[in-house]
Each structure stands twice: as structure tokens, then as C-alpha cells.
Design an enzyme around this catalytic site. Structure first.
Site, PDB file in Angstrom:
ATOM      1  N   LYS A 192       0.927  -1.047  -0.156  1.00 54.85           N
ATOM      2  CA  LYS A 192       0.155  -0.119   0.021  1.00 54.85           C
ATOM      3  C   LYS A 192       0.872   1.339  -0.003  1.00 54.85           C
ATOM      4  O   LYS A 192       2.026   1.317   0.700  1.00 54.85           O
ATOM      5  CB  LYS A 192      -0.870  -0.188   1.210  1.00 54.85           C
ATOM      6  CG  LYS A 192      -2.041   1.056   1.298  1.00 54.85           C
ATOM      7  CD  LYS A 192      -2.989   0.581   2.486  1.00 54.85           C
ATOM      8  CE  LYS A 192      -4.011   1.783   2.477  1.00 54.85           C
ATOM      9  NZ  LYS A 192      -5.064   1.292   3.755  1.00 54.85           N
ATOM     10  N   SER A 217     -10.040   2.016   2.799  1.00 54.20           N
ATOM     11  CA  SER A 217      -9.087   2.821   2.069  1.00 54.20           C
ATOM     12  C   SER A 217      -8.280   1.910   1.132  1.00 54.20           C
ATOM     13  O   SER A 217      -7.631   2.230   0.100  1.00 54.20           O
ATOM     14  CB  SER A 217      -8.371   3.754   2.632  1.00 54.20           C
ATOM     15  OG  SER A 217      -7.420   2.903   3.732  1.00 54.20           O
ATOM     16  N   SER A 246     -10.036  -0.586   6.940  1.00 51.57           N
ATOM     17  CA  SER A 246      -9.192  -0.346   5.519  1.00 51.57           C
ATOM     18  C   SER A 246      -8.838  -1.571   4.738  1.00 51.57           C
ATOM     19  O   SER A 246      -8.338  -1.513   3.660  1.00 51.57           O
ATOM     20  CB  SER A 246      -8.392   0.814   5.592  1.00 51.57           C
ATOM     21  OG  SER A 246      -9.162   2.163   5.778  1.00 51.57           O
TER      22      SER A 246
END
Lengths: 499, 500
Positions: free
Chosen positions: B80, B155, B179
Site C-alpha cells: 500500500k 481505503s 481499511s
């Protein structure tokens, strides 16, 4: 900057009661910074002691420096404080370019040390018990240099440079409770308190305690209230007053400035003020109110500091002698008069004297040098600082006099060469051949030469008019460029007269 | 090649370890897959084909030399883009960090490199991980591989979609309020939020420090367990990281046994008001567990009602402070507002241009919540709720070993459905947020497809702090039970993506 109107000091104290409060920031001398592994060092190339943590790059996290915590506990203990069994850090949020994270990691409602007291002696000999509210850990900010503009401040500067070497250096902030009742001695008490704190942290070995480098910095709060009034007056906070003398002057100035305003029906604005050493005055900084909103909240990136009982007690066991106890001990050991001793304390020369005596000098000789010739040179120097000489060198100088190797006049000459970096006093004496001449042959020749121009002297001495000897001694000294042993010259003269 | 990309990480690790395929081949297969599909899916903000192939070659060399770096050696992974990488830009989905390349690696990234895992690239996210759909990414949203008109969750929608579209066998995510788990649920993948402190946060661009936790994203439970074992462990750089080891997740995932385990159904998250297909699949799983000899009990967590309110005070408060460092002085974007550019104006102009709307919303909210006069009413009150939620969990775990709920109220929604309605967006996280507030671990495991839309549904398992192993044990069992019923893995129901 126009100098404010001031009320006469004595008059101000007749009308008003002075309340002061002192915040002292002590920079710890740990090897590394408070929350990262960067070197904690003064004077390096800008932005060389930095890492992702102390310049707050995204993703970096702090980790607490254990030594800094221990130093803070020691300071707390030496100030007679309680040590919190658990204490959280907090974030003090405000934007400023010297503050990399735009918040300062500090302690807010859970300081590591709280509720202490410190006995402080002022020059008059009075002793005040200053109550300590708290001592807490925090980090220093970076250093800003403002380029362009006339004031040297951020306003009006063309641009500013930031050096983050200091960012994250561990600090302990020591905050007093309001100090009442110091009266006309409030300025002296402020300076004496800071000196005591400095002595303590220096004695603990936790700070270099050099005010000229900002290792110890003081913010002085001053407020006045009408005699007999209950309500505290509005205070000003004079920031970063960085010498003992300046603290005293700044507090005195604020008392006189505020008294003039209040006596003329004005009101004091709650604000920070800046002390200007050159002008001997403070000027208004930024308005400060209790509504200043730093949005403190517990630092979520750090677990609470939880010193164990054992750790606290083991640190307590390492505490050196308290400054007040030390002063009592030294006064006894040295046998100075009360006034002589107080002068040494007020000149901030206790350490130097103690080290000089420890190096073998007699206490009075040590006092004579530090308070006399060296103080004079220091006063004349630009920085007003103690000249570049070690206590051991002063002790050596005193020993040379005691042993009759040099006289006072020669000693002053030798001192000049020591300060010029030529070496130790003994080395200089032998290298420059400065030893006093006590060889009777050479002295007798010089005396006879002097007597040739002043033939009546021997008669005068025989008649008991000893002052007449002075002329000959002076002439001999002059002839021998000061290197004669004056006492021996005198003895020889008397012998010659009595032959 | 197609064969390789559909394999699990544990299968790939075994093939690489035995020398049947090389890490370079596996890495290249995934890079080629990305060439084919990422234009459509947009999982990546940045790809590292060269660096990952170099790392893969090094993994192959090490294997040939008999050096074993980890059980996942040679298996490539996506990370990420809110984790600092020394060899790739790190944007956190924000314009304010566009082009910024950190001078250091996050601890987790260091661990991946040490484990011999080639890093394929950096995955998309909502700006600073604020969002549930990736629609708040400054660089455009990622798509759900099941239906490109739908969100991949957020997210971490880049990490969920990268794994679900077979561009990577594994990915790293971060979970502040769901997330990792929510994107897992809506893409038919597995995502774990470990116990707070189990994985070092050093190098993770902070959203809310007391809630953030890095965790694994995978296509099955065993792979997630293996990845957690690689990234977990104490880190002196993160003082909130746990000093002790939590044991082997991999071993737990291989037990495949739920007999005698007590599963607590949280009354407040039992499916009422959830999409019918989500609720139905949840009840079916409870029946499966009961039939296998697990005990199903009901637990009451009354304070959960206030969880979202508390979360949306604590998170913005911490975020408002964490994001203060984005001031243009030392790194990132700098906007100079013409003449009279004082430092305040430069900072303000940079933040005005550099931050997106959701970030600004939360900074304002958090700044307000911490202000004097508001602190007790908002931030202080939220901390009290947080304590109450922790107590609810304590009471619930006295009755149950594991708590269960649907991971999210709905399957993947369409782009634009909630973008203008922050509250609706926030409600997505109703089931996942309590675990972050309490610091406990949670996993989302594929739980079948919803009847009404054929989209994947997730089931969330929660365990007490430090008991992450329970999640992998029960999660792996549920996964296997579903595969037996449905005849294949959930991810294999996903439609084939059109390949470029």
C-alpha cells in the site's frame, strides 16, 4: 524601539507587590536526542544531526530516550519533587517552521516530576523557599536564522534558514509556583533561583548548563498588584533571558515599566516580551492569552513512561550534595568571612574556587585570583566571560608565588602569557626565565648601585626610618626589570645598614 | 503464466522452494498480468518492474545457494502506498506527497525485503487512507475486479483489487477503521487487522496513530497467516509495538478445527438492517459452525451504538495533528502564493492545494474536537466511549472465544453512490470500527456471494488482543467449509477480466 517610561524602582515597590514566576528550560547533555538516535551536539554543520524522526518525515515515529528520562527524574528528585509513577507525553500543536512536526512532544497534565521546593539565597543573605510546581520532559525546536530585514526577526525577513540539529534535543522545563514576598529583592531572587537550578543540573551532570549556549534558558513572568490587593495582576512573560545578570535586569525593568503603566491608570497587556541586552529594555512580542489554544492531547505514538520505584530510589542514591549544603560546607572549610563568601557565590565562581583549592591552592589565594585579577579581565573582555584558564593553572600560579618563585607582579605577567595560550604557569616561568632573582650576589650589586645615587639611605635606616628603604627597593626592582625578590632586598639592606 | 498467477502464495512458495519455478518467472508473470489488466483496474499508483525482478533474481540466487530467508521467499507482493519505500515514491494517495521518495524503508518493507519477497509496486488508497472506496485517492479510484463499475472498498482498494485481479498473490494493507477488512469483504479476498502493536507502524504514513495497524491482504487464510508471520514482531522504532511474539499464525491456519470453540454473535451487528444477501450468508455460516460442533452464543455490546461517533472524533483529532507536518518546509509539494509569500501563506496555500476534500473535512473536524471548550464535549467524551467499547468486548470475550459479524452491511456499491454523503460512507465501517477502538484483531474471510447481486460477502471474526491465532484457525476452517459447499474458491467465481 522606544524605551518605555519607567517608575523609580523604590517608588514602584512602595505602591506594588511584585509576583514573579520562573520557567527554566534545561537542555540535557544526553548523547542522543529525545526521540531518535541523532547526536545531541552543539556547533555542528547545520542539518547534519538529523534523521527522518527529528525532521518529521511521513511515517517516522518517536521512541523515548531512556537516559533523558533518568536525567529528568534526577532533576525532579534534586528539586525535592514527587516522581510520577506513570506519565504520558502530550502533543502541543502549533505551526512554526522550526518545529518539524508542527507539534511539540511535551508533557501536559502528567509531568514526570511535581511539587518540589528549592531554598534560594539572595545576595543580602536572605533565604527564600521557592516552590516548584512541576518539571516536565519535552523536546527542543530547531534554530531559525532570519536573513534580510532589519530586526533579525521573522517579520520582515527576506527568507529564513532552519537548522534542525537542535530539533528533538531533550529539555526539562522547570516551572515555579508564583513567588510572593520577595519585595525589592525579586530581581535578585530570580537570578539566584536560576543560578541554583544551574548549579543543581551541573552538579547532577545532566546538562552542560552553559547559559551562553542556551543550555539553560529562563522565561520570567512578572506581575504587580496594588499593595493589599488579593487579585493577581496581569503578567508578562519575558522570553529567553539568557544570562543571570539579564534576568535580574529584565525583572527589574518589567517591575518599573508595569508600575508606571498601572500608576497612570493603564492596563498591562498579557503578552510575551523580548529582552534586549544592549538597550536594557523589553519589547512587546506576541499577545498571549489563556485562550492560546495548543490543542493538547495525549501523544498516541508513545506509551506512558513508568519508572519503577527501584529505578527512582537507585537514582536518588546517586544524587550529589545539595547546593545549599555544599555552600555551608565550603564556607566552613575555606574560613572566609560571610561577605567574602557571598561575593564568591554572587560572582558565580564557587565551582572555580572549589576546583582551584582542590588543585592545591590556599582558599584565600584562590579567592584573590578569581575575584581579583581574573574578574577584572573577564569584565573587560567582550563576552564578559571567565577567561580561558583552568582552575589547575590558577592553583599552579598561586603555588609559584607561595614558594617564592615569582612575585605578584611577575605572576600577573605570567597570567597574561597563560591566557595567550603559551602553556602552564610553570612552563612559562621557566621558558621565559621569569623567576625572581634571589641570588644575593646579583641583588647586592644592584643595591650598591642604587646606594651610590642615594648615599643617605643607610643612615636613615639605622635611625629607624624604614620608609627610606622603599626608594632603594624601588630602584633595584626597576634595575632588575621587576624580577627581584623584594623581601630579600629589604633584608639585605637592613643587614648592610647594621654592619 | 495464467496458471502461476492463480496460485496461492503458499503454493508459489513451495514451487519456488523446490526449484520447479523461479521467483523471476513468478514475478514476471504478475508483472505481465498487470500490463494486461491494471489499465482497467488501476490497483497501482507505482510499479517497480525492474526492482522487483532484481529482487526476484536475488531470491533465486539465495535459494540456489541454500539460503532460506523465509517461508515466503521469492513470492512477490504489492505494498500500500502509505508505507515508506526507499526505492519508490510514497504518496499516500495525496497530491501533497506526489513524487516524494522517502530516504528510508518502513520496518514492514524492510522485513519483506529480508524475507526475500520482491515488491511489485505501490497500491492505491483513499488520500491518507481516509475513505472506504478509493474515490478519495488524488490519483483516481481503483476498480472492483468483480464489477468495474463498483468500488473495491477502501481505503485499501488498491491492495484488495491487486490481489483479487491476480496481479499479486499478496499485498500489505493498513487498517484504521476497516481499511483492510472492508476491501477484503467486497472483493472476495482475505484481510486481517492484527492486534494493535503486533506489526510495527514505523514508516506507515500515520492517519490515526492509536488506531492504525498494518496487516496482510491475500486470497486465502493460510497466505494471510504466513504473511502476518513475516511482518509481525517487536520494533524498537515503534514504542507501541508489542514486546512479545504472538506465536505462529501459519500453524493456527493449518489446524482446521472449530469444535468446542464458542462463537459470540454481537447483538448489535447480527444482520439487522444489513443487505438481505449479506445477512442470509451470515446466518448460514453460523449454522455451519454449529453443525461442526462450535457453540454459538449471543453477546450484547450496547456501546457499539456510539462507536462511529467516537471514531469520527478520535480519528480526525489525531489526524489533524499527524497531518500538520505537511507544511512544504522539508518535503513534498510547495505552493508559493505570489508576492508577500510569508511562511504562513506558503503553508496555507500548499495545504489548500495539496489536500483533498475528505482530508480537509477531517482536519477541520479534528482541530475543532481538540479545541479548548470543545475538548471535553467531543474528544474527551469519545475517549470515554472508547473505554466503554473496550469493556463491552471484555464482557463479550468472557462468554465467547471469537466474536462474529458480517464484515460490512452491503456488498460493493457503485462509484458515486456515497461520495457526496460522508455519513453514509462512514456507516460502511460500522462493524469494523469497534476492533480498532479496542485494539483487538479482526479478519474478514469470504463468506459466499449475495443472492441478489452475485457479489462477494465477507464474515468478520474478532478475537481478544494477542489472540490473532484464533482468527486464522477459525477463518481457515470457514474458508474450507465454503469451498466444499460452493465447489470452488470464492475468488474463482469472479468474472474474467478483459485482457488488453
Amino acid at each position: 524601539m522606544a524605551k518605555a517610561e519607567l517608575m523609580n524602582y523604590e517608588q514602584a515597590l512602595e505602591q506594588f507587590e511584585v509576583v514573579i514566576g520562573l520557567e527554566v528550560h534545561v537542555e540535557l547533555n544526553t548523547n542522543t536526542k529525545m526521540f531518535c538516535g541523532c547526536k545531541n551536539e552543539f556547533g555542528n554543520e547545520p542539518n547534519t544531526n538529523v534523521c527522518p524522526i527529528c525532521i518529521a518525515l511521513p511515517g517516522a515515529l518517536p521512541a523515548v530516550n531512556k537516559t533523558a528520562v533518568e536525567s529528568s527524574i534526577k532533576i525532579g528528585l534534586a528539586l525535592g519533587c514527587e516522581i510520577a509513577p506513570t506519565g504520558r507525553f502530550a502533543r502541543k500543536n502549533y505551526f512554526y517552521p522550526d518545529l518539524a512536526k508542527n507539534f511539540q512532544t511535551s508533557q501536559y497534565d502528567e509531568p514526570i516530576a511535581f511539587e518540589g521546593a528549592l531554598e534560594v539565597e539572595v545576595p543580602s543573605g536572605a533565604v527564600h523557599n521557592v516552590l516548584i510546581e512541576r518539571a516536565h520532559m519535552e523536546e527542543d525546536a530547531g534554530k531559525l536564522t532570519h536573513i534580510g530585514g532589519s530586526t533579525g526577526r521573522i517579520q520582515g525577513a527576506e527568507y529564513s534558514l532552519v537548522d534542525y540539529n537542535r530539533a528533538g534535543v531533550p529539555l526539562v522545563e522547570i516551572v515555579t509556583k508564583p513567588i510572593y514576598g520577595a519585595g525589592s529583592e525579586a530581581p535578585e531572587l530570580a537570578a539566584a533561583y536560576v543560578r541554583s537550578v544551574r548549579e543543581i543540573v551541573k552538579g547532577l551532570g545532566v546538562s552542560d548548563a552553559r547559559m551562553e549556549r542556551g543550555n539553560v534558558r529562563c522565561d520570567a513572568n512578572v506581575s504587580l498588584r496594588k499593595k493589599g490587593a488579593e487579585k493577581l495582576g496581569t503578567r508578562t512573560e519575558t522570553k529567553n533571558v539568557n544570562s543571570l545578570r539579564s534576568i535580574e535586569r529584565a525583572v527589574r525593568y518589567e517591575i518599573q515599566r508595569q508600575a508606571h503603566i498601572l500608576a497612570n491608570g493603564g492596563t498591562i497587556i498579557q503578552e510575551t516580551r523580548h529582552w534586549h541586552e544592549d538597550k536594557g529594555a523589553t519589547s512587546a512580542g506576541r499577545p498571549k492569552s489563556d485562550a492560546d489554544d495548543y490543542r493538547y492531547f495525549p501523544e498516541p505514538d508513545l506509551v506512558p513512561v513508568q519508572p519503577s520505584r527501584e529505578l527512582i530510589e537507585s537514582l536518588r542514591a546517586t544524587l550529589p550534595e545539595k547546593p545549599a549544603d555544599r555552600r555551608k560546607r565550603l564556607a566552613g572549610e575555606w574560613g572566609f568571612s560571610e561577605l567574602e563568601f557571598r561575593d564568591v557565590v554572587n560572582a558565580d565562581l564557587l565551582d572555580q574556587l572549589e576546583e582551584t583549592v582542590a588543585a592545591g591552592a590556599k582558599p584565600q589565594a584562590a579567592r584573590k585570583w578569581w575575584m581579583g585579577e581574573l574578574a577584572r579581565i573577564a569584565n573587560e573582555s567582550e563576552e564578559g566571560a571567565i577567561p580561558n584558564i583552568t582552575p589547575a593553572q590558577v592553583a599552579e600560579l598561586a603555588k609559584l608565588i607561595e614558594d617564592g618563585k615569582i612575585n605578584d607582579r611577575l605572576a600577573r605577567e605570567v597570567l597574561g602569557y597563560v591566557l595567550a595560550g603559551e602553556g602552564s604557569p610553570a612552563e612559562i616561568v621557566s621558558a621565559r626565565g621569569l623567576e625572581v632573582v634571589s641570588d644575593d650576589g646579583a641583588l647586592i650589586a644592584a643595591i650598591e648601585a642604587a646606594l651610590a645615587t642615594q648615599p643617605d639611605v643607610l643612615d636613615a635606616i639605622r635611625e629607624g626610618r624604614m620608609q627610606a628603604a622603599g626608594q632603594v627597593i624601588g630602584a633595584v626592582m626597576k634595575a632588575m626589570a621587576g624580577s627581584a625578590d623584594a623581601a630579600r632586598v629589604r633584608e639585605l639592606l637592613i643587614e648592610m645598614a647594621n654592619k | 503464466m495464467t496458471d502461476l498467477i492463480r496460485k496461492t502464495a503458499s503454493e508459489l512458495a513451495a514451487l519456488i522452494s523446490s526449484g520447479e519455478v523461479s521467483s523471476v518467472e513468478v514475478t514476471r508473470a504478475h508483472l505481465e498480468r498487470s500490463d494486461a489488466v491494471d489499465a482497467a483496474v488501476h490497483s497501482y499508483l507505482y510499479q517497480s518492474p525492474e526492482a522487483s525482478l532484481i529482487a526476484a533474481a536475488e531470491a533465486d540466487r539465495a535459494r540456489a545457494a541454500g539460503e532460506v530467508s523465509s517461508p515466503l521467499a521469492g513470492v512477490p507482493i504489492a505494498v500500500k502506498d502509505n508505507l515508506a519505500t526507499i526505492d519508490a515514491p510514497t504518496t499516500s494517495g495525496s497530491k501533497i506527497l506526489q513524487g516524494w521518495q522517502p530516504p528510508y524503508d518502513a520496518t514492514v518493507v524492510k522485513k519483506l525485503r529480508a524475507a526475500g519477497m520482491p515488491i511489485l509496486g505501490k497500491t492505491n488508497l483513499d488520500e491518507f487512507a481516509m475513505g472506504s472506496s478509493t474515490e478519495f485517492s488524488a490519483f483516481g479510484p481503483s476498480k472492483n475486479p468483480w464489477d468495474l463499475t463498483r468500488i473495491p472498498g477502501g481505503s485499501g482498494g488498491g491492495s484488495s483489487s491487486v490481489v483479487a485481479s491476480f496481479q499479486a498473490p499478496l499485498a500489505i494493507g493498513s487498517d484504521t477503521g476497516g481499511s483492510i477488512r472492508f476491501p477484503g469483504a467486497v472483493t472476495g479476498t482475505v484481510g486481517t487487522k492484527p492486534t494493535y502493536g503486533a506489526v510495527s507502524r514505523y514508516g506507515l504514513v500515520a492517519l490515526a496513530s492509536s488506531l492504525d495497524q498494518i496487516g496482510p491482504v491475500a486470497r486465502n487464510v493460510l497466505d494471510a497467516a504466513m504473511l502476518q508471520d513475516v511482518i509481525a514482531g517487536h520494533d524498537p522504532h515503534d514504542s507501541t509495538s508489542l514486546p512479545e511474539s504472538l506465536g505462529s499464525m501459519t500453524a493456527a491456519a493449518k489446524k482446521l478445527d472449530v469444535k468446542g470453540m464458542r462463537f459470540g454473535v454481537i447483538k448489535q451487528l447480527a444482520g439487522d438492517g444489513f443487505q438481505p444477501g449479506v445477512a442470509a450468508r451470515f446466518r448460514e455460516s453460523l449454522n455451519l459452525l454449529a453443525a461442526a460442533g462450535a457453540e454459538i452464543v449471543e453477546v450484547d455490546c450496547p456501546s457499539f451504538e456510539y462507536a462511529i461517533a467516537a471514531y469520527y472524533l478520535i480519528l480526525p483529532a489525531e489526524a489533524s495533528s499527524n497531518l500538520a507536518k505537511f507544511d512544504s518546509v522539508r518535503f513534498g509539494m510547495r505552493v508559493e502564493p505570489g508576492e508577500k509569500a510569508t511562511i504562513e501563506r506558503v503553508m496555507a496555500a500548499t495545504r489548500e492545494v495539496g489536500f483533498g476534500p475528505e482530508v480537509k473535512r477531517r482536519i477541520i473536524l479534528g482541530t475543532y474536537a481538540l479545541s479548548s471548550g470543545s475538548y471535553d464535549k467531543f474528544y474527551g467524551a469519545a475517549l470515554k466511549v472508547r473505554t466503554l467499547i473496550q469493556r463491552d468486548f471484555d464482557a463479550a470475550f468472557a462468554k465467547a472465544d471469537i466474536l462474529v459479524s458480517p464484515t460490512a452491511p452491503t456488498t460493493a456499491f457503485k462509484f458515486g453512490d456515497k461520495i457526496d454523503d460522508p455519513l453514509a460512507m462512514y456507516l460502511n465501517d460500522i462493524a469494523t470500527i469497534p476492533a480498532n477502538l479496542a485494539g483487538i484483531p479482526g479478519i474478514s474471510v469470504p463468506n459466499g456471494l449475495a443472492e441478489e447481486d452475485g457479489l462477494p460477502v465477507g464474515i468478520q471474526l474478532l478475537a481478544p488482543a494477542r489472540e490473532d491465532a484464533r482468527l486464522y484457525q477459525a477463518g481457515a476452517w470457514l474458508e474450507k467449509a465454503h469451498e466444499e459447499i460452493w465447489g470452488k474458491r470464492m475468488i474463482d467465481f469472479a468474472p474474467e477480466l478483459e485482457v488488453n
